[in-house]
Scaffold this active site. Sequence first.
Site, PDB file in Angstrom:
ATOM      1  N   LYS A  83     -15.235  18.238 -33.164  1.00  0.00           N
ATOM      2  CA  LYS A  83     -15.552  19.955 -33.995  1.00  0.00           C
ATOM      3  C   LYS A  83     -15.385  20.493 -32.780  1.00  0.00           C
ATOM      4  O   LYS A  83     -15.879  19.697 -31.302  1.00  0.00           O
ATOM      5  CB  LYS A  83     -17.257  20.978 -34.561  1.00  0.00           C
ATOM      6  CG  LYS A  83     -16.823  20.347 -35.863  1.00  0.00           C
ATOM      7  CD  LYS A  83     -18.409  20.735 -36.313  1.00  0.00           C
ATOM      8  CE  LYS A  83     -18.229  22.155 -36.723  1.00  0.00           C
ATOM      9  NZ  LYS A  83     -19.979  22.455 -37.046  1.00  0.00           N
TER      10      LYS A  83
HETATM   11  C1  E4P Z   1     -20.500  24.714 -39.976  1.00  0.00           C
HETATM   12  O1  E4P Z   1     -19.641  23.985 -39.804  1.00  0.00           O
HETATM   13  C2  E4P Z   1     -21.531  25.756 -38.582  1.00  0.00           C
HETATM   14  O2  E4P Z   1     -22.051  24.823 -37.782  1.00  0.00           O
HETATM   15  C3  E4P Z   1     -22.565  26.144 -39.868  1.00  0.00           C
HETATM   16  O3  E4P Z   1     -22.503  26.443 -40.882  1.00  0.00           O
HETATM   17  C4  E4P Z   1     -23.835  27.357 -39.279  1.00  0.00           C
HETATM   18  O4  E4P Z   1     -24.375  27.851 -39.947  1.00  0.00           O
HETATM   19  P1  E4P Z   1     -25.637  29.066 -39.084  1.00  0.00           P
HETATM   20  O5  E4P Z   1     -24.455  30.088 -38.606  1.00  0.00           O
HETATM   21  O6  E4P Z   1     -25.966  29.121 -40.492  1.00  0.00           O
HETATM   22  O7  E4P Z   1     -25.928  28.127 -38.533  1.00  0.00           O
END
Ligand code: E4P
Length: 221
Positions: A83
């Site tokens: 990522k």
């Molecule tokens: C996933 O890849 C993201 O990092 C995650 O869904 C972020 O979620 P949040 O906005 O609830 O922290």
Amino acid sequence: MKIFLDTANITEIKRAVELGLIDGVTTNPTLLSKEGREPVSQLREIIKLVHGPVNAEVVSPDADDMVKDAKPLSKLGKNVVIKIPMCEQGLIAVRRLAEQGIKTNVTLIFSSSQALLAAKAGASYVSPFVGRIDDISGNGMELIQEIVTIFDNYLFKTEIIVASIRHPVHFVQSAMIGAHIATVPFNVLERLMKHPLTDRGIDAFNKDWEKLKNALKSKPH
Ligand code: E4P
């Protein structure tokens, strides 16, 4: 639509794997820090449990360091996806990693222009954050619709992971729009299975079954 679990928690991942519904896992620095363990060993354990893509995020601010950090992570398993945060340096890193055959997921996407640029840079996945857009009175699902349309227009192979999902409606709308993947926290996965009328129905069937058994027991043969 594929379902990823949005967590770094081993108990949750084990329960979801047992359900047989999980196609991959997304983690981020916040989710890993909640577990309080050395992150690489946590990731190793997750990779052992999950057959599909396991997403691990880099946090360095410049492309050289992102690529440097991505390399050992990508060696943890064939299913590791790196990522990369959406920014200029991130896009440079995505291009370099794509050239080396390393899959990336460009995260923290809040506009369709960001998604388009990430796809052009060679990202395997993009992660638009619907919940965080809704939190500031925007419309996260409108963004998903825009990205689906743009990717369809130009036949991009980049897959859309709907991220920052907060409730079952986000999940259902993702499927209706035709997003490739929804990444859901464990508590949302649990809520997806449930309906109060199902619970009430099971309860009524069980009670009626007991009633019949008792009535038959007290009947003379
Ligand atoms: C996933 O890849 C993201 O990092 C995650 O869904 C972020 O979620 P949040 O906005 O609830 O922290």
